[in-house]
Scaffold this motif. Structure first.
Motif, PDB file in Angstrom:
ATOM      1  N   ALA A 198       0.995  -1.272  -0.056  1.00  0.00           N
ATOM      2  CA  ALA A 198      -0.096  -0.029  -0.117  1.00  0.00           C
ATOM      3  C   ALA A 198       0.818   1.276   0.143  1.00  0.00           C
ATOM      4  O   ALA A 198       0.636   2.185  -0.802  1.00  0.00           O
ATOM      5  CB  ALA A 198      -0.976  -0.052   1.086  1.00  0.00           C
ATOM      6  N   ILE A 199       1.842   1.163   0.717  1.00  0.00           N
ATOM      7  CA  ILE A 199       2.717   2.344   0.925  1.00  0.00           C
ATOM      8  C   ILE A 199       3.663   2.720  -0.312  1.00  0.00           C
ATOM      9  O   ILE A 199       3.758   3.727  -0.845  1.00  0.00           O
ATOM     10  CB  ILE A 199       3.671   2.151   1.914  1.00  0.00           C
ATOM     11  N   GLY A 229       4.231   6.347  11.164  1.00  0.00           N
ATOM     12  CA  GLY A 229       4.832   6.562   9.704  1.00  0.00           C
ATOM     13  C   GLY A 229       3.816   6.683   8.603  1.00  0.00           C
ATOM     14  O   GLY A 229       4.074   7.703   7.813  1.00  0.00           O
ATOM     15  N   VAL A 230       2.410   6.186   8.684  1.00  0.00           N
ATOM     16  CA  VAL A 230       1.611   6.487   7.611  1.00  0.00           C
ATOM     17  C   VAL A 230       1.065   7.996   7.888  1.00  0.00           C
ATOM     18  O   VAL A 230       0.764   8.717   6.831  1.00  0.00           O
ATOM     19  CB  VAL A 230       0.198   5.621   7.677  1.00  0.00           C
ATOM     20  N   LEU A 233       3.449  10.093   6.053  1.00  0.00           N
ATOM     21  CA  LEU A 233       3.414  10.315   4.768  1.00  0.00           C
ATOM     22  C   LEU A 233       2.190  10.966   4.430  1.00  0.00           C
ATOM     23  O   LEU A 233       2.282  11.677   3.176  1.00  0.00           O
ATOM     24  CB  LEU A 233       3.367   8.546   4.508  1.00  0.00           C
ATOM     25  N   ARG A 234       1.005  11.017   5.163  1.00  0.00           N
ATOM     26  CA  ARG A 234      -0.147  11.690   4.603  1.00  0.00           C
ATOM     27  C   ARG A 234       0.219  13.082   4.677  1.00  0.00           C
ATOM     28  O   ARG A 234      -0.209  13.944   3.948  1.00  0.00           O
ATOM     29  CB  ARG A 234      -1.153  11.227   5.632  1.00  0.00           C
ATOM     30  N   ALA A 235       0.725  13.390   5.670  1.00  0.00           N
ATOM     31  CA  ALA A 235       1.318  14.910   5.870  1.00  0.00           C
ATOM     32  C   ALA A 235       2.044  15.539   4.711  1.00  0.00           C
ATOM     33  O   ALA A 235       1.947  16.672   4.269  1.00  0.00           O
ATOM     34  CB  ALA A 235       2.108  15.252   7.199  1.00  0.00           C
ATOM     35  N   LEU A 321      10.357   6.572  12.671  1.00  0.00           N
ATOM     36  CA  LEU A 321       8.853   6.904  13.094  1.00  0.00           C
ATOM     37  C   LEU A 321       8.276   5.756  14.009  1.00  0.00           C
ATOM     38  O   LEU A 321       7.508   5.879  14.962  1.00  0.00           O
ATOM     39  CB  LEU A 321       7.916   7.299  11.881  1.00  0.00           C
ATOM     40  N   ALA A 322       8.852   4.648  13.847  1.00  0.00           N
ATOM     41  CA  ALA A 322       8.626   3.471  14.405  1.00  0.00           C
ATOM     42  C   ALA A 322       9.372   3.320  15.936  1.00  0.00           C
ATOM     43  O   ALA A 322       9.255   2.395  16.724  1.00  0.00           O
ATOM     44  CB  ALA A 322       8.564   2.062  13.743  1.00  0.00           C
TER      45      ALA A 322
END
Length: 565
Positions: A198-199, A229-230, A233-235, A321-322
């Motif tokens: 998906a990423i 993390g997602v 990515l969204r930002a 981020l994890a």
């Protein structure tokens, strides 16, 4: 179970069982047996040591070679594992794990031809792995045309189509053909995304200047509350950035993704040690693969190898981020290893670095509650609740655990309010229903409501001895002694060494006049080391019977209540 998973599991099981019929007469049997015992306890370090020692006396023994090899892979020591694997190849001993290790070694050195030579000689890790591995090996050699043809072969193989499409898309994107990669992902309306794929698709869309479509895909897959993390990515997408393609950038990363995919496919169907071998292969090839690191650490934690799990969690970079999730995992394994002070140091450092992260304070609350620092635990839970959004799915468990702390502090009105707040968010949760219902029973309050709660909990978890015990105990409190006996007998069958359940069953036997059996159950309860206050009450019942104990406590004796005396 899918056909593909059955094939994978059959191959892994055959590979990981020691070859039958191999003579051990020349081996050091003491070292071999010690190695077997260590392997049974998932002590991979001891297993590697003892099996290696046994090999000194019998260096070509296939049982010892396979056992030592498996131990070294589980440890993540691929240098020593490679020595064992190449010796097995030299001796022409079949081993799926040896083939896996040699593929990893060849990929790490860029010897992609070695992978083809192994396959041509008949060595194999399994149909799916072999097919995808050849595709990435062609990519490693720079032969994109042959790589794509190989991925097409996987696509055309029954039960492997989706994996072939996904890896072909990764390969195209890794060389900058984002149009081709996007066309593959979009051609399947039934595309089954993993987190990684998906990423990858989202990054591909961003590289094509299609951030709005990427945002729609992200929100559709990950929902309104994605992980850190997602969310980052969204930002970046919202800000209009062209997000680079970083999901699977190289052939090594592609091969690592093959192994982590296999690990995920079989994880629920095989022992954790089997899954660990593929997760270790992925992290050996791609140490920066955070999902593989977290899977490895989680598997080691489940296997009780807390020091190894701690080391795996520390592999997640601080700027990843994890990282907070990895540190929370590390705190868990330190706590499980009995190193509460070290676990608290990790959580204190996290709370300073991430003062607005509710999960950190919830974890602090759990550790403080276990240490009997109940006021501090309550404060940590309260901080976590203040930080969570109202719609946060995890908020219920913090209400629940703060309710437990308040209950242990003897602050019942606050505890009940917390349990009911948790129940409002999780109306049918059996743990909340059981704890609140049982607490009401113990207090002699709202018994009809408590009975309904516990009946709902038992319906959800009929084989949970503690919850079945709660149902028996509320029936006892309501005076339905005969039914209570039947339910408590079932609870004692489910949890035969629980002191509380055996104590409750003894009381129920006493209530129906089965006094000899009652004393037997109380004696059993005493043998299972109950809390001292409970133990003293049990001793009093053994000495004088339940009725006199109840009278001494200012309560009505059961036999008088039933009109028997």
């Amino acid at each position: 179970m899918s056909v593909l998973r059955k094939i994978l599991i059959a191959g892994m099981t055959a590979a990981l069982c020691a070859p039958g019929g191999a003579a051990l007469a020349q081996a050091d049997l003491g070292a071999y047996l010690a190695g077997r015992q260590a392997a049974g306890a998932n002590d991979f370090a001891q297993g590697a040591q003892y099996f290696s020692a046994a090999l000194q006396a019998d260096p070509g023994n296939p049982v010892l070679l396979e056992s030592a090899l498996t131990s070294f892979v589980a440890l993540g020591d691929f240098d020593k594992a490679e020595v064992m694997a190449r010796e097995m190849v030299r001796l022409r001993l079949p081993s799926q794990i040896a083939d896996l290790v040699i593929n990893v070694a060849d990929a790490k050195t860029g010897n992609w031809y070695g992978i083809f030579e192994a396959l041509e000689s008949g060595r194999s890790v399994g149909p799916l792995v072999d097919g995808l591995t050849q595709g990435w090996a062609h990519m490693g050699n720079g032969n994109i045309r042959r790589a794509l043809a190989q991925f097409d072969q996987v696509i055309e193989t029954a039960n492997m189509t989706m994996y072939g499409i996904t890896h072909k898309a990764y390969a195209l994107a890794s060389v900058g053909d984002f149009d081709g990669a996007e066309a593959l992902f979009s051609a399947r309306p039934d595309m089954q995304y993993s987190r990684k794929s998906a990423i990858a698709h989202i990054e591909i869309l961003s590289q094509l200047g299609r951030n709005p479509q990427a945002l729609d895909l992200l929100d559709g897959i990950f929902g309104s509350q994605p992980d850190a993390g997602v969310a980052a990515l969204r930002a970046a997408l919202v800000a209009g950035e062209a997000v680079p393609f970083a999901a699977v950038p190289t052939p090594r990363a592609g091969l690592a993704e093959v192994y982590i995919t296999v690990a995920g496919l079989v994880q629920t169907d095989v022992p954790d040690t089997f899954t660990l071998l593929f997760a270790r292969a992925a992290t050996s090839l791609a140490p920066e693969n955070t999902p593989a690191l977290l899977m490895t650490a989680g598997l080691l934690e489940d296997l009780g190898q807390y020091d190894l799990a701690n080391a795996a969690y520390t592999g997640v970079a601080r700027d990843d981020l994890a990282f907070p999730s990895a540190e929370l995992g590390r705190a868990d394994v330190l706590r499980a290893a009995g190193r509460q002070d070290a676990a608290m140091e990790v959580l204190q450092a996290l709370s300073r670095s991430y003062p607005d992260m509710p999960r950190v304070f919830a974890a602090k609350g759990n550790l403080l509650r276990e240490a009997d620092r109940l006021e501090d635990a309550k404060a940590a839970y309260t901080r976590a609740l203040a930080l969570y959004d109202d719609a946060a799915p995890a908020k219920w468990i913090v209400f629940y655990t703060r309710g437990i702390a308040n209950h242990q502090l003897d602050l019942w009105p606050e505890a009940e309010a917390d349990f009911r707040a948790a129940l409002a968010l999780q109306p049918d949760n059996p743990q909340i229903l059981n704890y609140l219902g049982y607490s009401l029973v113990e207090r002699g309050e709202k018994l009809d409501e408590a009975l309904a709660m516990i009946e709902t909990a038992v319906a959800a978890l009929p084989d949970n001895g503690a919850i079945v015990d709660s149902l028996g105990w509320v029936l006892f409190q309501l005076g339905d002694f005969q039914q209570a006996v039947e339910i408590l007998e079932r609870a004692a069958t489910l949890e035969p060494v629980d002191p509380v359940i055996n104590d409750h069953l003894g009381d129920a036997y006493w209530a129906v006049g089965r006094t000899i059996e009652a004393r037997f159950q109380w004696q059993r309860a005493l043998s299972f080391n109950p809390a001292e206050a409970d133990a003293q009450r049990i001793r009093d019942k053994l000495s004088s019977g339940l009725d006199l104990v109840l009278i001494a406590e200012g309560k009505e004796p059961l036999r008088l209540a039933r009109g028997n005396d």
